[in-house]
Design an enzyme around this catalytic site. Structure first.
Site, PDB file in Angstrom:
ATOM      1  N   GLY A   1       0.804  -1.218   0.000  1.00  0.00           N
ATOM      2  CA  GLY A   1       0.000   0.000   0.000  1.00  0.00           C
ATOM      3  C   GLY A   1       0.836   1.266   0.000  1.00  0.00           C
ATOM      4  O   GLY A   1       1.967   1.288   0.482  1.00  0.00           O
TER       5      GLY A   1
ATOM      6  N   ASP B   1      -3.860   4.841   0.939  1.00  0.00           N
ATOM      7  CA  ASP B   1      -4.283   5.117   2.310  1.00  0.00           C
ATOM      8  C   ASP B   1      -4.320   6.627   2.522  1.00  0.00           C
ATOM      9  O   ASP B   1      -3.298   7.302   2.418  1.00  0.00           O
ATOM     10  CB  ASP B   1      -3.316   4.462   3.300  1.00  0.00           C
ATOM     11  CG  ASP B   1      -3.704   4.735   4.736  1.00  0.00           C
ATOM     12  OD1 ASP B   1      -4.574   4.014   5.257  1.00  0.00           O
ATOM     13  OD2 ASP B   1      -3.151   5.672   5.347  1.00  0.00           O
TER      14      ASP B   1
ATOM     15  N   HIS C   1      -9.386   6.857  12.945  1.00  0.00           N
ATOM     16  CA  HIS C   1      -7.954   7.200  12.883  1.00  0.00           C
ATOM     17  C   HIS C   1      -7.226   6.859  14.185  1.00  0.00           C
ATOM     18  O   HIS C   1      -6.110   6.325  14.161  1.00  0.00           O
ATOM     19  CB  HIS C   1      -7.795   8.687  12.550  1.00  0.00           C
ATOM     20  CG  HIS C   1      -6.471   9.037  11.962  1.00  0.00           C
ATOM     21  ND1 HIS C   1      -6.321   9.945  10.935  1.00  0.00           N
ATOM     22  CD2 HIS C   1      -5.219   8.613  12.233  1.00  0.00           C
ATOM     23  CE1 HIS C   1      -5.047  10.044  10.613  1.00  0.00           C
ATOM     24  NE2 HIS C   1      -4.354   9.258  11.391  1.00  0.00           N
TER      25      HIS C   1
ATOM     26  N   GLN D   1      -4.881  -0.992  11.491  1.00  0.00           N
ATOM     27  CA  GLN D   1      -3.662  -0.315  11.018  1.00  0.00           C
ATOM     28  C   GLN D   1      -2.872   0.181  12.232  1.00  0.00           C
ATOM     29  O   GLN D   1      -3.370   0.990  13.010  1.00  0.00           O
ATOM     30  CB  GLN D   1      -4.028   0.864  10.110  1.00  0.00           C
ATOM     31  CG  GLN D   1      -2.802   1.543   9.515  1.00  0.00           C
ATOM     32  CD  GLN D   1      -3.165   2.747   8.658  1.00  0.00           C
ATOM     33  OE1 GLN D   1      -2.528   3.792   8.755  1.00  0.00           O
ATOM     34  NE2 GLN D   1      -4.174   2.607   7.802  1.00  0.00           N
TER      35      GLN D   1
ATOM     36  N   GLY E   1      10.125   2.300   9.422  1.00  0.00           N
ATOM     37  CA  GLY E   1      10.579   3.096  10.555  1.00  0.00           C
ATOM     38  C   GLY E   1      10.498   4.594  10.346  1.00  0.00           C
ATOM     39  O   GLY E   1      10.989   5.362  11.167  1.00  0.00           O
TER      40      GLY E   1
END
Length: 313
Positions: free
Chosen positions: A25, A52, A119, A191, A221
Protein backbone atom coordinates in the site's frame (compact mmCIF):
# COMPACT_ATOMS: atom_id res chain seq x y z
CA UNK A 1 5.78 -12.35 -13.83
CA UNK A 2 8.12 -14.74 -12.02
CA UNK A 3 7.00 -16.52 -8.86
CA UNK A 4 9.21 -14.39 -6.62
CA UNK A 5 7.84 -11.18 -8.11
CA UNK A 6 4.26 -12.28 -7.36
CA UNK A 7 4.73 -11.10 -3.77
CA UNK A 8 4.11 -7.47 -4.73
CA UNK A 9 0.66 -8.41 -6.10
CA UNK A 10 -0.46 -10.21 -2.93
CA UNK A 11 -4.07 -9.53 -1.91
CA UNK A 12 -5.43 -10.53 1.50
CA UNK A 13 -9.15 -11.45 1.72
CA UNK A 14 -11.26 -9.39 4.14
CA UNK A 15 -13.32 -11.11 6.81
CA UNK A 16 -16.63 -9.52 5.78
CA UNK A 17 -16.57 -10.87 2.23
CA UNK A 18 -16.16 -7.41 0.69
CA UNK A 19 -13.10 -8.30 -1.35
CA UNK A 20 -9.38 -8.27 -0.65
CA UNK A 21 -6.85 -5.64 0.35
CA UNK A 22 -3.61 -5.34 -1.66
CA UNK A 23 -0.77 -6.08 0.77
CA UNK A 24 1.45 -3.42 -0.81
CA UNK A 25 0.00 0.00 0.00
CA UNK A 26 0.89 3.64 -0.59
CA UNK A 27 0.38 6.12 2.24
CA UNK A 28 -0.51 9.72 1.38
CA UNK A 29 0.77 11.55 4.46
CA UNK A 30 2.47 14.24 2.35
CA UNK A 31 2.14 17.85 3.55
CA UNK A 32 2.02 19.59 0.15
CA UNK A 33 -1.07 18.90 -2.04
CA UNK A 34 0.86 19.34 -5.30
CA UNK A 35 3.47 16.81 -4.16
CA UNK A 36 0.64 14.52 -2.96
CA UNK A 37 -0.95 14.48 -6.41
CA UNK A 38 2.36 13.83 -8.18
CA UNK A 39 3.36 11.05 -5.76
CA UNK A 40 -0.08 9.40 -5.97
CA UNK A 41 0.09 9.42 -9.78
CA UNK A 42 3.60 7.92 -9.64
CA UNK A 43 2.44 5.24 -7.21
CA UNK A 44 -0.48 4.23 -9.43
CA UNK A 45 1.80 4.18 -12.51
CA UNK A 46 4.33 1.77 -10.95
CA UNK A 47 1.58 -0.61 -9.79
CA UNK A 48 0.30 0.39 -6.34
CA UNK A 49 -3.40 -0.45 -6.07
CA UNK A 50 -3.95 0.44 -2.41
CA UNK A 51 -4.09 4.09 -1.34
CA UNK A 52 -4.28 5.12 2.31
CA UNK A 53 -5.71 8.59 2.97
CA UNK A 54 -7.06 10.55 5.93
CA UNK A 55 -9.23 13.57 6.62
CA UNK A 56 -6.45 14.76 8.96
CA UNK A 57 -3.85 14.86 6.17
CA UNK A 58 -5.81 17.70 4.51
CA UNK A 59 -4.97 16.42 1.03
CA UNK A 60 -7.79 14.03 0.08
CA UNK A 61 -8.74 16.33 -2.82
CA UNK A 62 -5.25 15.96 -4.33
CA UNK A 63 -5.45 12.14 -4.09
CA UNK A 64 -8.90 12.30 -5.68
CA UNK A 65 -7.58 14.36 -8.60
CA UNK A 66 -4.76 11.88 -9.23
CA UNK A 67 -7.18 8.95 -9.26
CA UNK A 68 -9.72 10.71 -11.47
CA UNK A 69 -7.04 11.55 -14.05
CA UNK A 70 -6.06 7.87 -14.20
CA UNK A 71 -9.72 6.78 -14.48
CA UNK A 72 -10.43 9.29 -17.26
CA UNK A 73 -7.27 8.30 -19.14
CA UNK A 74 -8.50 4.71 -19.12
CA UNK A 75 -5.31 3.40 -17.48
CA UNK A 76 -7.17 2.34 -14.33
CA UNK A 77 -10.69 1.39 -13.24
CA UNK A 78 -12.16 2.40 -9.89
CA UNK A 79 -12.70 -1.23 -8.86
CA UNK A 80 -8.97 -1.94 -9.28
CA UNK A 81 -8.00 0.50 -6.51
CA UNK A 82 -8.50 -0.16 -2.80
CA UNK A 83 -9.07 3.22 -1.18
CA UNK A 84 -9.00 3.85 2.56
CA UNK A 85 -9.57 7.05 4.46
CA UNK A 86 -10.00 7.85 8.13
CA UNK A 87 -12.42 9.46 10.56
CA UNK A 88 -10.58 12.12 12.55
CA UNK A 89 -10.68 12.34 16.36
CA UNK A 90 -12.92 15.43 16.45
CA UNK A 91 -15.71 13.54 14.66
CA UNK A 92 -16.20 10.58 17.01
CA UNK A 93 -19.68 11.57 18.15
CA UNK A 94 -22.18 9.40 16.21
CA UNK A 95 -24.00 12.37 14.64
CA UNK A 96 -20.68 13.63 13.19
CA UNK A 97 -19.59 10.33 11.60
CA UNK A 98 -21.71 10.30 8.43
CA UNK A 99 -21.11 14.00 7.57
CA UNK A 100 -17.34 13.41 7.97
CA UNK A 101 -17.54 10.27 5.80
CA UNK A 102 -19.56 12.06 3.10
CA UNK A 103 -17.12 14.99 3.07
CA UNK A 104 -14.19 12.60 2.53
CA UNK A 105 -16.04 10.92 -0.35
CA UNK A 106 -16.63 14.32 -1.98
CA UNK A 107 -12.99 15.34 -1.65
CA UNK A 108 -11.82 12.00 -3.05
CA UNK A 109 -14.45 12.21 -5.85
CA UNK A 110 -15.65 8.67 -5.11
CA UNK A 111 -19.07 7.16 -4.53
CA UNK A 112 -17.87 4.44 -2.16
CA UNK A 113 -14.89 3.61 0.05
CA UNK A 114 -13.23 0.23 0.34
CA UNK A 115 -12.28 0.87 3.96
CA UNK A 116 -13.09 3.56 6.53
CA UNK A 117 -10.92 3.65 9.64
CA UNK A 118 -11.27 5.31 13.00
CA UNK A 119 -7.95 7.20 12.88
CA UNK A 120 -7.27 6.76 16.61
CA UNK A 121 -9.35 5.44 19.55
CA UNK A 122 -9.17 8.89 21.19
CA UNK A 123 -12.10 11.31 20.86
CA UNK A 124 -11.12 14.99 20.77
CA UNK A 125 -13.36 17.96 21.48
CA UNK A 126 -15.83 18.07 18.55
CA UNK A 127 -15.58 21.02 16.18
CA UNK A 128 -13.73 22.38 13.17
CA UNK A 129 -10.37 22.72 14.99
CA UNK A 130 -8.60 19.42 14.25
CA UNK A 131 -6.04 19.86 17.02
CA UNK A 132 -7.99 21.33 19.97
CA UNK A 133 -5.71 22.44 22.80
CA UNK A 134 -6.20 24.20 26.12
CA UNK A 135 -4.17 27.18 27.31
CA UNK A 136 -1.46 24.83 28.59
CA UNK A 137 -1.12 23.30 25.12
CA UNK A 138 -2.70 19.99 26.13
CA UNK A 139 -5.16 18.15 23.90
CA UNK A 140 -8.82 18.63 24.83
CA UNK A 141 -10.39 15.17 24.84
CA UNK A 142 -14.11 14.40 24.56
CA UNK A 143 -15.44 12.28 27.42
CA UNK A 144 -18.96 12.41 26.00
CA UNK A 145 -18.57 9.49 23.60
CA UNK A 146 -17.16 5.97 23.77
CA UNK A 147 -15.22 4.15 21.06
CA UNK A 148 -17.97 1.53 20.92
CA UNK A 149 -20.56 4.24 20.14
CA UNK A 150 -18.36 5.54 17.34
CA UNK A 151 -17.92 2.00 16.03
CA UNK A 152 -21.70 1.45 15.88
CA UNK A 153 -21.98 4.66 13.81
CA UNK A 154 -19.45 3.19 11.35
CA UNK A 155 -21.47 -0.01 11.15
CA UNK A 156 -24.40 2.07 9.87
CA UNK A 157 -22.18 3.34 7.03
CA UNK A 158 -21.76 -0.26 5.88
CA UNK A 159 -25.54 -0.75 6.11
CA UNK A 160 -26.00 2.32 3.85
CA UNK A 161 -23.90 0.65 1.13
CA UNK A 162 -21.23 3.30 0.51
CA UNK A 163 -18.57 1.74 2.74
CA UNK A 164 -17.36 -1.79 2.07
CA UNK A 165 -15.43 -2.36 5.29
CA UNK A 166 -14.75 -0.60 8.58
CA UNK A 167 -11.50 -0.66 10.42
CA UNK A 168 -9.42 0.63 13.33
CA UNK A 169 -6.06 2.35 13.57
CA UNK A 170 -3.49 3.14 16.27
CA UNK A 171 -5.18 0.74 18.64
CA UNK A 172 -3.88 -1.45 21.45
CA UNK A 173 -4.74 -5.14 21.74
CA UNK A 174 -6.83 -4.39 24.84
CA UNK A 175 -8.99 -1.82 22.99
CA UNK A 176 -9.28 -4.08 19.95
CA UNK A 177 -10.64 -6.91 22.13
CA UNK A 178 -13.27 -4.50 23.44
CA UNK A 179 -14.47 -3.58 19.94
CA UNK A 180 -14.43 -7.16 18.64
CA UNK A 181 -16.58 -8.20 21.61
CA UNK A 182 -19.11 -5.39 21.07
CA UNK A 183 -19.19 -5.26 17.26
CA UNK A 184 -22.08 -6.31 15.04
CA UNK A 185 -19.72 -5.88 12.06
CA UNK A 186 -16.18 -6.92 12.99
CA UNK A 187 -13.15 -4.79 12.07
CA UNK A 188 -11.73 -5.95 8.73
CA UNK A 189 -8.35 -4.23 9.13
CA UNK A 190 -6.28 -2.90 12.01
CA UNK A 191 -3.66 -0.31 11.02
CA UNK A 192 -0.81 0.04 13.51
CA UNK A 193 2.86 0.92 13.52
CA UNK A 194 4.76 -2.29 12.82
CA UNK A 195 8.18 -3.20 11.43
CA UNK A 196 11.04 -5.53 12.46
CA UNK A 197 11.73 -3.26 15.47
CA UNK A 198 8.05 -3.46 16.52
CA UNK A 199 6.70 -6.76 15.15
CA UNK A 200 3.51 -6.79 17.28
CA UNK A 201 3.37 -10.60 17.28
CA UNK A 202 0.68 -10.83 19.98
CA UNK A 203 -1.58 -8.38 18.16
CA UNK A 204 -0.94 -10.22 14.88
CA UNK A 205 -1.93 -13.54 16.48
CA UNK A 206 -5.21 -12.02 17.72
CA UNK A 207 -5.89 -10.55 14.28
CA UNK A 208 -5.27 -13.92 12.62
CA UNK A 209 -7.63 -15.59 15.08
CA UNK A 210 -10.42 -13.19 14.07
CA UNK A 211 -9.63 -12.91 10.36
CA UNK A 212 -8.50 -9.28 10.73
CA UNK A 213 -5.76 -7.93 8.44
CA UNK A 214 -2.89 -6.23 10.25
CA UNK A 215 -1.81 -3.24 8.13
CA UNK A 216 1.61 -1.87 9.11
CA UNK A 217 2.33 1.84 8.86
CA UNK A 218 5.89 3.17 9.27
CA UNK A 219 6.88 -0.18 7.79
CA UNK A 220 10.41 1.18 7.27
CA UNK A 221 10.58 3.10 10.56
CA UNK A 222 9.70 6.45 8.96
CA UNK A 223 13.43 7.27 8.56
CA UNK A 224 13.75 7.78 12.32
CA UNK A 225 16.62 6.77 14.59
CA UNK A 226 17.65 4.00 15.03
CA UNK A 227 17.36 3.51 11.27
CA UNK A 228 15.76 0.18 10.47
CA UNK A 229 17.31 0.08 6.99
CA UNK A 230 20.79 0.29 8.55
CA UNK A 231 20.22 -2.72 10.81
CA UNK A 232 23.08 -5.21 10.26
CA UNK A 233 20.73 -8.23 10.06
CA UNK A 234 18.67 -6.58 7.33
CA UNK A 235 21.62 -5.15 5.39
CA UNK A 236 23.35 -8.55 5.38
CA UNK A 237 20.22 -10.23 4.00
CA UNK A 238 19.84 -7.47 1.40
CA UNK A 239 23.38 -8.04 0.18
CA UNK A 240 22.80 -11.78 -0.01
CA UNK A 241 19.54 -11.58 -2.00
CA UNK A 242 20.54 -8.58 -4.16
CA UNK A 243 17.75 -6.34 -2.89
CA UNK A 244 17.77 -3.07 -0.97
CA UNK A 245 17.34 -3.17 2.84
CA UNK A 246 13.95 -1.47 2.39
CA UNK A 247 12.81 -4.20 -0.01
CA UNK A 248 13.89 -6.87 2.48
CA UNK A 249 11.91 -5.28 5.34
CA UNK A 250 8.84 -4.88 3.14
CA UNK A 251 9.04 -8.47 1.84
CA UNK A 252 9.23 -9.63 5.48
CA UNK A 253 5.99 -7.72 6.19
CA UNK A 254 4.05 -9.44 3.38
CA UNK A 255 5.52 -12.90 3.92
CA UNK A 256 4.45 -12.95 7.56
CA UNK A 257 0.89 -12.26 6.47
CA UNK A 258 0.50 -8.51 6.98
CA UNK A 259 -0.10 -5.61 4.61
CA UNK A 260 2.07 -2.48 4.72
CA UNK A 261 2.16 1.21 3.83
CA UNK A 262 5.11 3.26 2.64
CA UNK A 263 5.21 6.90 1.67
CA UNK A 264 7.59 8.79 -0.59
CA UNK A 265 7.58 11.70 -3.02
CA UNK A 266 10.59 10.36 -4.96
CA UNK A 267 9.62 8.34 -8.07
CA UNK A 268 12.63 6.02 -7.75
CA UNK A 269 11.85 5.29 -4.08
CA UNK A 270 8.16 4.75 -4.88
CA UNK A 271 9.15 2.18 -7.52
CA UNK A 272 11.64 0.49 -5.18
CA UNK A 273 9.02 0.13 -2.46
CA UNK A 274 6.63 -1.55 -4.89
CA UNK A 275 9.12 -3.86 -6.59
CA UNK A 276 9.58 -6.33 -3.75
CA UNK A 277 10.30 -10.03 -4.16
CA UNK A 278 10.12 -12.96 -1.76
CA UNK A 279 13.06 -13.53 0.57
CA UNK A 280 14.15 -17.02 1.70
CA UNK A 281 12.67 -18.62 4.81
CA UNK A 282 16.04 -18.56 6.58
CA UNK A 283 16.08 -14.76 6.12
CA UNK A 284 12.59 -14.57 7.67
CA UNK A 285 13.87 -16.54 10.67
CA UNK A 286 16.95 -14.32 11.01
CA UNK A 287 14.81 -11.18 11.18
CA UNK A 288 12.58 -12.73 13.83
CA UNK A 289 15.31 -14.28 15.96
CA UNK A 290 18.34 -12.02 15.58
CA UNK A 291 16.92 -8.48 15.65
CA UNK A 292 16.81 -7.41 19.28
CA UNK A 293 16.09 -3.68 18.93
CA UNK A 294 12.59 -2.85 20.13
CA UNK A 295 11.29 0.66 19.53
CA UNK A 296 8.00 2.45 18.84
CA UNK A 297 8.52 5.61 16.77
CA UNK A 298 5.01 7.04 17.11
CA UNK A 299 3.40 7.64 20.54
CA UNK A 300 -0.09 8.02 19.03
CA UNK A 301 -1.37 4.96 20.92
CA UNK A 302 -0.84 6.87 24.19
CA UNK A 303 -2.18 10.29 23.16
CA UNK A 304 -4.24 10.04 19.98
CA UNK A 305 -1.90 12.61 18.41
CA UNK A 306 -0.09 11.07 15.39
CA UNK A 307 3.62 11.76 15.73
CA UNK A 308 4.22 12.00 11.97
CA UNK A 309 1.57 14.68 11.30
CA UNK A 310 2.67 18.27 11.96
CA UNK A 311 0.57 20.27 14.44
CA UNK A 312 -2.04 22.50 12.83
CA UNK A 313 -0.80 26.07 12.43
Amino acid sequence: MTTSDALRYTRIPLNNGSGAIPAVGFGTLIPDPVATKQATKAALEVGFRHLDCAERYRNEAAVGEAMQEAFKAGTLRREEVFVTTKLWNTNHRPERVKPAFDASLRRLQLDYLDCYLIHTPFAFQPGDEQDPRNQQGRVIYDSGVTLVETWHALERLVDDGHCKSICLSDITLEKLREIVAAARIKPAVVQVESHPYLPEWELLDFCREHGIVLLAFAALGHAMEPRLVDDPVITAIAQRVHKTPAQVALAWAVQRGTAFLTTSTKPQRIRENFEISAIPEDAMREIRNHITTNVRFNTVVETGVPGFIPRAK
